[in-house]
Design an enzyme around this catalytic site. Sequence first.
Site, mmCIF file in Angstrom:
data_model
loop_
_atom_site.group_PDB
_atom_site.id
_atom_site.type_symbol
_atom_site.label_atom_id
_atom_site.label_comp_id
_atom_site.label_asym_id
_atom_site.label_seq_id
_atom_site.Cartn_x
_atom_site.Cartn_y
_atom_site.Cartn_z
ATOM 1 N N ILE A 82 0.842 -1.193 0.000
ATOM 2 C CA ILE A 82 0.000 0.000 0.000
ATOM 3 C C ILE A 82 0.877 1.243 0.000
ATOM 4 O O ILE A 82 1.732 1.405 0.887
ATOM 5 C CB ILE A 82 -0.945 0.026 1.211
ATOM 6 N N LYS A 83 0.667 2.113 -0.982
ATOM 7 C CA LYS A 83 1.432 3.354 -1.066
ATOM 8 C C LYS A 83 0.805 4.403 -0.158
ATOM 9 O O LYS A 83 -0.404 4.628 -0.182
ATOM 10 C CB LYS A 83 1.437 3.890 -2.498
#
Length: 216
Positions: A82-83
């Site tokens: 997840i960025k």
Amino acid sequence: MKFFLDTANIDEIKKAVSWGVIDGVTTNPTLMAKEGKDVKETIQRIAEIVKGPVSVEGIGQTKEDMVIEAQEMNKWAENLVIKIPTTWEGMEAIKVLSKEGIKTNATLIFSPLQCVLAAKAGANYVSPFIGRLNDVGQDGTETLIEDTVTIFRKHGVQTEIIAASIRTPLDVLRVLKAGSHIVTIPFAVLEKMISHPLTEKGIGQFLADWNSRFSL
Ligand code: G3P
């Protein structure tokens, strides 16, 4: 040394995977908007095609929204990362998510200290954007990758550096020489990396010489 593909385009990903040189994929809201398709379905499709890490980014700006988005997106596939934008809200979210075993990639990084803070918060990856610094006349590789590699090596930091915002094959060469663990490369740049006029010329000469003697 790993190559990720910086795209949400399924055809580009399939082609690059067929070349045998891709270890993962990174996306972002702009790349997803460019494809204009359902985000969840696109990410799940990418995660099936690529066995390595696939980065997906939400749009939440508060710790709470980032955590909720990340917890939901992380359910979409086994190999997602997840960025999270590199802000204090993002650091809080990374700290929570790392304790839950959700892999994170701190993004929109433009200084070595942002890399350091994200690593300390527990990010699995940091994404320094060298191209956007180059775009404004700064040397992204020199000011960002070299210093971050030095600091991470000296202090035994396990977080992996993903050199991002790549514009040319020369950017790839320079960040690899600087020691970046990973480079995330747009398809058009990757495609150019294999080409050299002397290779093409050499193939032509081999064929001409062969045919002159053995005339197929
Ligand atoms: O996806 C992260 C980064 O590679 C995007 O770079 O500057 O081409 O939008 P940019």
